[in-house]
Design a protein around this motif. Structure first.
Motif, PDB file in Angstrom:
ATOM      1  N   ARG A 361       0.834  -1.206   0.000  1.00 49.17           N
ATOM      2  CA  ARG A 361       0.000   0.000   0.000  1.00 49.17           C
ATOM      3  C   ARG A 361       0.872   1.261   0.000  1.00 49.17           C
ATOM      4  O   ARG A 361       0.639   2.199  -0.774  1.00 49.17           O
ATOM      5  CB  ARG A 361      -0.927  -0.009   1.214  1.00 49.17           C
ATOM      6  N   LYS A 362       1.888   1.283   0.876  1.00 44.75           N
ATOM      7  CA  LYS A 362       2.749   2.457   0.986  1.00 44.75           C
ATOM      8  C   LYS A 362       3.501   2.716  -0.317  1.00 44.75           C
ATOM      9  O   LYS A 362       3.670   3.861  -0.744  1.00 44.75           O
ATOM     10  CB  LYS A 362       3.733   2.281   2.142  1.00 44.75           C
ATOM     11  N   ILE A 365       0.958   4.108  -2.896  1.00 45.14           N
ATOM     12  CA  ILE A 365       0.575   5.483  -2.558  1.00 45.14           C
ATOM     13  C   ILE A 365       1.706   6.451  -2.876  1.00 45.14           C
ATOM     14  O   ILE A 365       1.479   7.547  -3.402  1.00 45.14           O
ATOM     15  CB  ILE A 365       0.171   5.579  -1.067  1.00 45.14           C
ATOM     16  N   TRP A 373      -1.335  11.427  -8.746  1.00 46.32           N
ATOM     17  CA  TRP A 373      -2.436  10.486  -8.891  1.00 46.32           C
ATOM     18  C   TRP A 373      -2.777  10.206 -10.349  1.00 46.32           C
ATOM     19  O   TRP A 373      -3.891   9.816 -10.673  1.00 46.32           O
ATOM     20  CB  TRP A 373      -3.664  10.940  -8.099  1.00 46.32           C
ATOM     21  N   ARG A 375      -2.521   7.557 -12.728  1.00 46.42           N
ATOM     22  CA  ARG A 375      -2.284   6.132 -12.542  1.00 46.42           C
ATOM     23  C   ARG A 375      -1.366   5.540 -13.606  1.00 46.42           C
ATOM     24  O   ARG A 375      -0.612   4.604 -13.324  1.00 46.42           O
ATOM     25  CB  ARG A 375      -3.627   5.386 -12.492  1.00 46.42           C
ATOM     26  N   ILE A 393      -5.127  -1.073  -6.872  1.00 43.15           N
ATOM     27  CA  ILE A 393      -5.812   0.079  -6.277  1.00 43.15           C
ATOM     28  C   ILE A 393      -7.209  -0.328  -5.796  1.00 43.15           C
ATOM     29  O   ILE A 393      -7.650   0.040  -4.702  1.00 43.15           O
ATOM     30  CB  ILE A 393      -5.900   1.237  -7.290  1.00 43.15           C
ATOM     31  N   LEU A 396      -6.880  -2.699  -2.723  1.00 44.91           N
ATOM     32  CA  LEU A 396      -6.449  -2.022  -1.503  1.00 44.91           C
ATOM     33  C   LEU A 396      -7.413  -0.918  -1.086  1.00 44.91           C
ATOM     34  O   LEU A 396      -7.229  -0.287  -0.038  1.00 44.91           O
ATOM     35  CB  LEU A 396      -5.042  -1.449  -1.693  1.00 44.91           C
ATOM     36  N   LEU A 398      -7.944   2.076  -2.543  1.00 37.86           N
ATOM     37  CA  LEU A 398      -7.313   3.405  -2.621  1.00 37.86           C
ATOM     38  C   LEU A 398      -8.122   4.337  -3.515  1.00 37.86           C
ATOM     39  O   LEU A 398      -8.783   3.904  -4.438  1.00 37.86           O
ATOM     40  CB  LEU A 398      -5.881   3.259  -3.165  1.00 37.86           C
TER      41      LEU A 398
END
Length: 398
Positions: A361-362, A365, A373, A375, A393, A396, A398
């Motif tokens: 996740r980190k 992000i 952002w 993608r 995404i 998770l 997001l």
């Protein structure tokens, strides 16, 4: 130049004098030519018209490095077969932060203390086997002798006697004797690089030298006693070669008195970041490639990568990233690596890095924030397909 352009000439210079400082001056410099010149080993790169103050600063820095002993002494290459180095010549230090590397360092010290004169170093391509051999040589404070490397794959049947035992070179009007590799490395260290590629004839002659520790040089019946540490390296499964009758079993046992296996970089990930800092420092001191540091995101990306090319690949990746960063902080987008681990297509070293959901996740992000952002750009940063990133995404949340 009608026959060679500057890059081709630089490559030729590097074949014969690999450590000679070279400054490339061109009238059509671009980022691609800068990267190519640095990869070929250029000390610095300038574009026309020449700014004399800039040239003066470059020459002053080179002069300071030479006075401080940071410029390595160049020894002759004989074709692609043999390379010489000074006994105390500066070299790439062996980085030992991981437990595997620390254990290797301990084994090197044991070999030196025991005065072991036959050592076998195995490991994948690019793991740093030559660096380990050099470190062993440098650890021996009682030896001020030469450090000689012979490329076994480059040895043809017609070259064996000359490379091993010496030969006369020159024309009918002027000849000189050129010592063989055993005589040239006497009282020092001889590295037989990729020993598995020796021909059957070469293997027999090497075995004879290892058994007697004596040689007869060209044109002389008198034997010479050898006091040389012989280090053989290979990236091939040498025991399988013995079983297949490709490599002599008796020679294998003579070489394998003390065995050091260099693990791949993916099994000692704790060494990656220290190696990165070491290379950046080296590039700054010897190549004038300056960066402001490396970001946490770039570090995480490096730790996720599998490095099939091992340390050699890491060095090339960092060199390219440092050139692209142009004095700024190295970011993920500067690292030309394809991290397939995020797709689940390849494994990851569970002992070295947490592959869990939070770590993933980190990383995602971080890439999304750096790409604002976008993608598609984030997928490029991460080195994964856009469809895979969309799936991640969604998964998770997001």
């Amino acid at each position: 130049m009608p026959e060679l352009d500057g890059m081709a000439l630089l490559a030729k210079v590097r074949e014969f004098t690999p450590l000679l400082p070279v400054i490339i001056i061109t009238g059509h410099g671009n980022m691609e030519s800068v990267i190519e010149a640095m990869r070929l080993g250029a000390t610095d790169f300038m574009t026309k018209p020449i700014r004399l103050k800039e040239l003066e600063l470059i020459l002053e820095k080179l002069a300071e490095q030479k006075e401080g002993g940071n410029l390595q002494k160049t020894f002759p290459f004989h074709g692609t077969v043999r390379k010489y180095m000074n006994a105390r010549q500066p070299h790439v230090s062996f980085i030992s932060k991981s437990s595997r590397s620390k254990n290797m360092k301990k084994m090197m010290k044991q070999a030196v203390l025991a005065k072991c004169d036959s050592i076998l170093i195995t490991g994948e391509t690019g793991t740093g086997k030559e660096t380990v051999a050099r470190e062993i040589h440098s650890m021996d404070k009682d030896s001020n002798g030469p450090f000689v490397i012979v490329s076994c794959p480059a040895l043809s049947e017609s070259q064996i006697d000359g490379e091993f035992f010496g030969k006369l070179e020159g024309s009918a009007h002027a000849t000189r004797y050129r010592a063989g590799c055993f005589e040239a490395s006497n009282n020092g260290t001889l590295v037989l690089d990729e020993v598995c590629d020796l021909t059957p004839t070469s293997q027999g002659k090497l075995l004879s030298v290892l058994e007697t520790r004596k040689i007869r040089k060209h044109g002389n019946e008198q034997e010479i006693d050898l006091n040389v540490r012989i280090i053989a390296t290979t990236n091939k499964p040498i025991q399988e070669r013995v079983e297949q009758k490709v490599f002599r079993e008796d020679l294998y046992y003579r070489l394998n008195v003390f065995h050091i296996n260099v693990p791949p970089l993916r099994e000692r990930k704790e060494d990656i970041i220290p190696l990165v800092h070491h290379y950046l420092k080296t590039f700054s001191e010897t190549r004038n490639i300056e960066v402001a540091g490396i970001s946490d995101g770039a570090k995480r990306l490096l730790l996720k990568y599998h490095f099939p090319g091992n340390i050699r690949e890491l060095r090339n990746v960092i060199e390219g990233a440092a050139i692209l960063a142009l004095g700024k902080v190295i970011r993920p987008e500067h690292l030309k690596i394809h991290v397939v681990e995020l797709t689940g297509e390849e494994g990851i070293d569970d002992d070295s890095i947490d592959p869990g959901v939070e770590a993933e996740r980190k990383l995602i992000i971080d890439a999304l924030e750096r790409s604002r952002w976008n993608r598609r750009k984030a997928a490029e940063f991460l080195g994964i397909p856009y469809s895979t990133l969309r799936f991640k995404i969604s998964k998770l949340g997001l």
